[in-house]
Design a protein around this motif. Structure first.
Motif, PDB file in Angstrom:
ATOM      1  N   SER A  56       2.415   1.595  -3.466  1.00 32.13           N
ATOM      2  CA  SER A  56       1.591   1.668  -4.542  1.00 32.13           C
ATOM      3  C   SER A  56       1.638   2.908  -5.429  1.00 32.13           C
ATOM      4  CB  SER A  56       0.042   1.526  -4.050  1.00 32.13           C
ATOM      5  OG  SER A  56      -0.828   2.117  -5.052  1.00 32.13           O
ATOM      6  N   LYS A  82     -15.077 -10.160   2.778  1.00 29.27           N
ATOM      7  CA  LYS A  82     -14.816  -8.755   2.003  1.00 29.27           C
ATOM      8  C   LYS A  82     -13.138  -8.843   1.518  1.00 29.27           C
ATOM      9  CE  LYS A  82     -17.713  -5.527   4.108  1.00 29.27           C
ATOM     10  NZ  LYS A  82     -18.012  -4.251   5.057  1.00 29.27           N
ATOM     11  N   ARG A 109      -4.536   1.473  -5.504  1.00 30.36           N
ATOM     12  CA  ARG A 109      -4.443   2.505  -4.375  1.00 30.36           C
ATOM     13  C   ARG A 109      -5.705   2.468  -3.214  1.00 30.36           C
ATOM     14  NH1 ARG A 109      -5.804   6.879  -7.563  1.00 30.36           N
ATOM     15  NH2 ARG A 109      -7.894   6.728  -6.755  1.00 30.36           N
ATOM     16  N   GLU A 110      -6.918   2.251  -3.744  1.00 29.85           N
ATOM     17  CA  GLU A 110      -7.830   2.168  -2.741  1.00 29.85           C
ATOM     18  C   GLU A 110      -8.055   0.829  -2.249  1.00 29.85           C
ATOM     19  OE1 GLU A 110      -9.281   5.351  -2.092  1.00 29.85           O
ATOM     20  OE2 GLU A 110      -8.570   6.494  -3.764  1.00 29.85           O
ATOM     21  N   GLY A 111      -7.942  -0.096  -2.903  1.00 34.18           N
ATOM     22  CA  GLY A 111      -8.308  -1.424  -2.608  1.00 34.18           C
ATOM     23  C   GLY A 111      -7.346  -2.027  -1.799  1.00 34.18           C
ATOM     24  N   ASP A 143      -7.014  -1.776   6.128  1.00 29.19           N
ATOM     25  CA  ASP A 143      -7.898  -1.327   7.151  1.00 29.19           C
ATOM     26  C   ASP A 143      -8.425  -2.453   7.747  1.00 29.19           C
ATOM     27  OD1 ASP A 143      -7.353   1.042   6.497  1.00 29.19           O
ATOM     28  OD2 ASP A 143      -9.303   1.856   5.546  1.00 29.19           O
ATOM     29  N   LYS A 163      -5.740  -0.262   0.374  1.00 31.94           N
ATOM     30  CA  LYS A 163      -5.915   0.376   1.627  1.00 31.94           C
ATOM     31  C   LYS A 163      -7.169  -0.177   2.199  1.00 31.94           C
ATOM     32  CE  LYS A 163      -5.553   3.883   4.465  1.00 31.94           C
ATOM     33  NZ  LYS A 163      -6.185   3.782   5.682  1.00 31.94           N
ATOM     34  N   LYS A 164      -8.055  -0.638   1.866  1.00 31.17           N
ATOM     35  CA  LYS A 164      -9.251  -0.937   2.399  1.00 31.17           C
ATOM     36  C   LYS A 164      -8.849  -2.426   3.022  1.00 31.17           C
ATOM     37  CE  LYS A 164     -12.534   0.521   3.737  1.00 31.17           C
ATOM     38  NZ  LYS A 164     -12.695   0.779   4.964  1.00 31.17           N
ATOM     39  N   PRO A 178      -8.060   0.301  -8.015  1.00 31.04           N
ATOM     40  CA  PRO A 178      -7.840  -1.059  -7.371  1.00 31.04           C
ATOM     41  C   PRO A 178      -6.517  -1.006  -6.259  1.00 31.04           C
ATOM     42  CG  PRO A 178      -8.242  -1.485  -9.538  1.00 31.04           C
ATOM     43  CD  PRO A 178      -7.846  -0.136  -9.586  1.00 31.04           C
ATOM     44  N   GLY A 227       0.840   5.792  -2.562  1.00 31.95           N
ATOM     45  CA  GLY A 227      -0.103   4.987  -2.048  1.00 31.95           C
ATOM     46  C   GLY A 227      -1.443   5.743  -1.790  1.00 31.95           C
ATOM     47  N   ILE A 228      -2.073   5.613  -0.434  1.00 33.59           N
ATOM     48  CA  ILE A 228      -3.260   6.413  -0.474  1.00 33.59           C
ATOM     49  C   ILE A 228      -3.145   7.743  -0.168  1.00 33.59           C
ATOM     50  CG2 ILE A 228      -3.310   6.354   2.330  1.00 33.59           C
ATOM     51  CD1 ILE A 228      -6.270   5.036  -0.106  1.00 33.59           C
ATOM     52  N   LEU A 254     -14.864   1.092  -4.640  1.00 31.82           N
ATOM     53  CA  LEU A 254     -13.701   1.372  -3.958  1.00 31.82           C
ATOM     54  C   LEU A 254     -13.567   2.909  -4.185  1.00 31.82           C
ATOM     55  CD1 LEU A 254     -11.254  -1.451  -4.854  1.00 31.82           C
ATOM     56  CD2 LEU A 254     -11.780  -0.809  -2.725  1.00 31.82           C
ATOM     57  N   GLN A 269       0.865  -1.289  -0.125  1.00 28.09           N
ATOM     58  CA  GLN A 269      -0.052   0.024  -0.242  1.00 28.09           C
ATOM     59  C   GLN A 269       0.959   1.159  -0.097  1.00 28.09           C
ATOM     60  OE1 GLN A 269      -2.271   3.290   0.499  1.00 28.09           O
ATOM     61  NE2 GLN A 269      -2.934   1.484  -0.250  1.00 28.09           N
ATOM     62  N   ALA A 270       1.734   1.243   0.838  1.00 24.97           N
ATOM     63  CA  ALA A 270       2.861   2.454   0.881  1.00 24.97           C
ATOM     64  C   ALA A 270       3.468   2.614  -0.330  1.00 24.97           C
ATOM     65  CB  ALA A 270       3.837   2.324   1.997  1.00 24.97           C
ATOM     66  N   TYR A 310     -12.856 -10.900  -1.580  1.00 23.28           N
ATOM     67  CA  TYR A 310     -13.621 -10.240  -2.750  1.00 23.28           C
ATOM     68  C   TYR A 310     -12.653  -9.263  -3.231  1.00 23.28           C
ATOM     69  CZ  TYR A 310     -16.831  -7.555  -5.469  1.00 23.28           C
ATOM     70  OH  TYR A 310     -17.445  -6.839  -6.621  1.00 23.28           O
ATOM     71  N   LEU A 311     -12.114  -8.294  -2.196  1.00 21.07           N
ATOM     72  CA  LEU A 311     -11.321  -7.356  -2.723  1.00 21.07           C
ATOM     73  C   LEU A 311     -10.008  -7.818  -3.354  1.00 21.07           C
ATOM     74  CD1 LEU A 311     -11.709  -4.792   0.371  1.00 21.07           C
ATOM     75  CD2 LEU A 311     -12.318  -4.320  -2.171  1.00 21.07           C
ATOM     76  N   ARG A 332      -7.859  -3.768  11.720  1.00 19.32           N
ATOM     77  CA  ARG A 332      -8.795  -4.178  12.596  1.00 19.32           C
ATOM     78  C   ARG A 332      -9.258  -5.568  13.049  1.00 19.32           C
ATOM     79  NH1 ARG A 332     -13.479  -2.391   8.836  1.00 19.32           N
ATOM     80  NH2 ARG A 332     -14.322  -4.233   8.100  1.00 19.32           N
TER      81      ARG A 332
END
Lengths: 597, 359
Positions: A454, A487, A462-464, A470, A466-467, A460, B176-177, B91, A451-452, A490-491, A474
């Protein structure tokens, strides 16, 4: 040329240099001079031996005595005992474990004896700063053979016969890739070496560049001849200053010898080579991003087609291969494609260098023929798990790869077998994981990395990622929800499907493979709020075993928040509400009565 | 030139050689949604909304960047494609604020359109606190507002600045983000190479960039488009003045990048795009003024023109035609300038004609 009775090879790779090998060399030379042995014994700085953890490494020839963890002040003893009196310095011999028997010779170490070194054949043997030593070990003979005895088509044909496939991870047949570029009609073509090695824990390219830079130059020159290129770039990450220094020196030497530059070996073939330093972006290892970076643009991949073989660097046909791929070329041309193809499996030929790291006794660079099993690498060469703990998994292929489990230990390593099991060959990172590693935590680590890194271009990735990150965060913090696993799956699958480049298309692999093989660990985190490996701090507590506790009060005194109470010489207890899980008590306990559960 | 034959969604189509799948589909009336694509910008394949399935190709391909090859069999709305497209849009909606009610792009937002097309109300993956609200609104300049919370990082503004405006004032920063569109490191827009030509604003598919000058002037669907030539200089840029049908007042200025009649090909400068407020200014002169004894008084056009004609005739007769000079303006049209020099040469009889651009 002076002759010497003994050669003392001191590793000058990045690992050994940082643990003091330069000072050690100085001291050895000074001691030899003091004893008047400097005309008899030669100190040679070599490239990496691959066993960086045990550095600085010293090998004394002709015997091949292998010393590890040699400190600069040990020079006196080595010169006095070994080189003057002829007695091996036993205390500096390599031991696999603290109490294991010392091994005197290079070849007796299982770490080396079970390897098959082709790409790394010169690493640790020759002085990488001296082109004569490279030439002395068949260097530039492959280039000479190609230029003087073979047509470009012959070279490509030989590469095809060898079955060599891209060692950067993609595994695309090298000969075919070269043929595409050769067929592309243009007034200008480029060959590029991808030395932007960035997978956490992988350092085979660095060691090759530091230990045997000429092999890469020779390979690139042969490739340029075959494809009709006259200019090349080595894109090396700036974090490898020693590799860059040695590459530049090697290029200068090769130019001086007429092995690079104009009219090489008196032929009409000319090849100019440049070194381009990267700026620290992992994604620049992706070929189109790498070319953008050379052009001075932000390193972002672009969609293919057009493929680099048709429109690459500055819009010209270009060929990009990885360091290890290039380094294989000279020997394939010299010894023939059939020789190379005699090693390996049906579809994955030759050898592969792996960076073996993690919870394994011997870590370092390991070169084995394709088809070697993971068991052989981890247990025979790697010596098994540290403290003989239980093997849990091996993460193969870095952040783009996946984990394989005990059931895959006898899997012969090849491009196909790894992909089939959900991992990838990648650049060859091999991280061994034992029972004390939380697989969710490990997946989180790799996803944090991707993620860092990307580039941020496509949605997909950049956002994917990260999700997904996340969700993993958690879960490891004890806030996982029902449906999170679904999730993630799927992601993960959609990110693989929809991402622009290899980074995004493989980024979910660590999560997807750990979900495939260690789903129960995810479930335990989410449903039972437990981390089975005892790693995730939000889900674990430090507890004192009353049966073991001797009531010494050490833990209570060291606890920074006063969470431990108890009378002297009676079992203590930790107030989990107050505890900040720093682990200081467990470290301080003399009887190991405090554990994380 | 021979056309390329291919099959899209079971229908045989013919396209011009060199066309991408997207161009060929559009030319044949087949819709493929896009976000980062714009007909006059180089395709980059970033948003992944135009992904299509091409038979014999294991990966989904971006229609915007993949050339159509003869015999290709393309599916633009297969279940696999729709799933990927849906995932991508969901997304994007994880972080994109859903404050469409108050967004200036409401009704012309391409993200809204794609979500509508795919039947997406909200993202399945959005968790509490996800929506991006951390970036401060950037509105220090009088021309446009940047709301990076709404940015979908399609890069159209960057490509516009690079290839159309050619100021190279902005690019992606960070990874990234944290990726965002910014002027070079550490600078704000006002101190960058940005000239506020506003071309990026028009290119923005969402509400991340919006004209400050059009805030509160009306909704996109209330506008009537009036094609005109910019009155600021002699370049003659074609503009589309958006007039609010309810109020009859100018609400915004846009350009048409694909206009067949515009020599500016959609480009316009800061004045043409943003400085139209004088039209409705209270201070604007709407009646002729005649100066008498050092002060102005309002007059009718007939009276004012009679004064001008009378004085010009008087001066010519008393001192000769070459004592009169005519000075025209770059803000006039070619036709107006032509008429002025005719007046000078044919009516007054002097060649003393010049123009402010000559200074």
């Amino acid at each position: 040329m002076p002759t010497y009775r003994s050669h003392v090879l001191v590793c000058g790779g990045t690992g050994c240099v940082s643990s003091g090998s330069l000072k050690l060399q100085e001291n050895l030379k000074a001691e030899l001079a003091k004893k008047g042995l400097d005309k008899e014994v030669l100190v040679v700085q070599t490239g990496c031996h691959g066993m960086c953890e045990a550095g600085p490494i010293v090998v004394v020839y002709p015997e091949g005595t292998f010393y590890t963890r040699v400190q600069p002040e040990d020079a006196v003893e080595i010169v006095e005992e070994h080189l003057f009196k002829g007695r091996v310095v036993k205390r500096l011999l390599h031991r696999e474990e603290l109490n294991a028997e010392a091994v005197a010779h290079y070849n007796e170490l299982p770490f080396y004896s079970k390897q098959h070194r082709i790409t790394l054949k010169n690493c640790g043997y020759i002085n990488p700063d001296n082109i004569d030593e490279y030439i002395g070990r068949d260097g530039y003979q492959g280039l000479a053979k190609a230029l003087l005895e073979m047509t470009p088509d012959d070279v490509i044909n030989e590469m095809k016969i060898s079955g060599l496939r891209g060692r950067g991870g993609g595994g695309f047949p090298t000969g075919m890739k070269w043929e595409f570029c050769k067929k592309s009609v243009s007034d200008k073509k480029y060959t590029i070496c991808n030395a932007d090695e960035g997978d956490p824990g992988a350092f085979m390219d660095r060691s090759l560049l530091e230990g045997d830079p000429h092999a890469v130059l020779e390979g690139m020159a042969i490739g340029a001849y075959a494809m009709g290129a006259d200019e090349g770039y080595i894109y090396c990450r700036a974090e490898y200053p020693l590799a860059i220094k040695r590459l530049k020196r090697a290029i200068a030497q090769a130019e001086e010898y007429g092995l690079l530059g104009k009219n090489i070996l008196g032929t009409s073939f000319s090849f100019e080579l440049h070194v381009k330093e990267g700026a620290g972006a992992f994604v620049c290892g992706e070929e189109t991003a790498l070319m953008a970076s050379i052009e001075g643009e932000r390193g972002m991949p672009r969609p293919r087609p057009p493929f680099p073989a048709n429109k690459g660097l500055w819009g010209k046909p270009s060929n990009i291969n990885n360091v290890e791929t290039w380094a294989n070329v000279p020997q394939i041309i010299l010894n023939g494609g059939a020789w190379y193809a005699s090693m390996g499996t049906e579809k994955s030929k030759g050898t592969k260098v792996f960076a073996l790291t993690g919870k394994v006794k011997n870590t370092g660079l390991v070169e084995v023929p394709m088809g070697t099993t993971i068991r052989e690498v981890v247990f025979d060469i790697g010596g098994g798990i540290i403290n003989d703990k239980k093997f849990k998994a091996v993460q193969i292929g870095g952040p783009s790869g996946g984990c394989l489990t005990e059931q895959h230990l006898d899997l012969p390593i090849s491009y196909e077998s790894l992909t089939g099991a959900g991992a990838i060959m990648g650049s060859g990172g091999l991280v061994v994981v034992d029972e004390e590693t939380c697989m969710v935590d490990m997946a989180k680590f790799f996803l944090e990395f991707t993620q860092a890194e990307s580039c941020g271009k496509c949605v997909p990735c950049r956002e994917g990622t990260k999700k997904m990150l996340d969700i993993l965060v958690r879960i490891t913090e004890g806030n996982g929800k029902p449906g999170d696993i679904e999730k993630l799956e799927y992601l993960g699958n959609q990110i693989k499907e929809a991402s622009l480049c290899g980074l995004g298309q493989t980024a979910p692999n660590p999560v997807l493979t750990t979900l495939r093989y260690f789903r129960h660990e995810y479930e335990a985190h989410i449903n039972e709020k437990k981390c089975p490996a005892g790693v995730c701090s939000a889900l674990t507590n430090y507890v004192i075993d009353p049966a073991k506790c001797i009531g010494c009060t050490k833990c209570a005194r060291i606890c920074p928040v006063g969470a431990i109470s108890g009378e002297i010489k009676k079992p203590h207890a930790i107030d989990t509400e107050k505890c900040v899980k720093c682990g200081a008590c467990a470290e301080a306990c003399p009887v190991k009565a405090i554990a994380r559960r | 030139m021979q056309g390329i034959e291919a099959i899209i969604n079971g229908k045989k189509i013919i396209a011009e050689p060199g066309m991408t799948i997207l161009q060929a589909a559009r030319a044949n009336g087949i819709h493929i949604p896009t976000l980062c694509d714009h007909p006059v910008l180089k395709p980059v394949g970033a948003c992944r909304v135009c992904l299509v399935e091409v038979e014999k190709n294991p990966k989904l391909l971006t229609a915007c960047s993949t050339p159509l090859n003869p015999g290709m069999v393309v599916h633009t709305h297969s279940p696999r494609v729709l799933e990927a497209r849906r995932a991508v849009v969901e997304l994007l909606l994880v972080r994109h604020p859903l404050d469409c009610f108050s967004c200036s792009s409401n009704g012309q937002c391409e993200l809204q359109d794609v979500a509508y097309e795919l039947g997406i109300k909200e993202s399945r993956f959005a968790d509490e606190g996800d929506t991006c609200r951390s970036y401060a609104l950037e509105d220090a300049n009088p021309f446009y507002v940047r709301d990076m919370n709404k940015c979908i990082l399609c890069g159209r503004c960057i490509r516009t600045c690079d290839s159309l405006a050619q100021y190279h004032a902005i690019d992606f920063q960070n990874r990234g983000i944290k990726t965002m569109v910014q002027p070079p490191v550490g600078k704000d827009l006002e101190n960058s190479d940005c000239t506020f030509c506003g071309q990026c604003v028009q290119m923005c598919p969402v509400g991340a960039l919006s004209e400050k000058t059009s805030i509160g002037q009306g909704r996109p669907w209330e506008m009537e488009k009036v094609k005109t030539v910019c009155s600021y200089c002699g370049v003659g840029c074609e503009l589309n003045i958006l007039v609010n049908k309810k109020t009859g007042r100018i609400a915004n200025v846009k350009t048409d990048y694909t206009s067949q009649t515009a020599l500016n090909e959609g480009r316009a400068c800061v004045k043409g795009r943003f400085a139209w407020q004088f039209v409705h200014s209270d201070e604007r002169l709407t009646k002729p003024l005649i100066r008498e004894n050092g002060t102005f008084r309002e007059a009718s056009w007939d009276e004012a023109l009679n004064v001008v004609v009378g004085r010009l005739v008087q001066i010519r007769e008393e001192h000769g035609p070459d004592t009169i000079g005519f000075f025209s303006s770059a803000r006039c049209t070619n036709e107006e300038n032509f008429l002025l020099q005719r007046l000078a040469r044919e009516v007054i009889g002097t060649n003393n004609v010049d123009h402010c651009a000559h200074l």
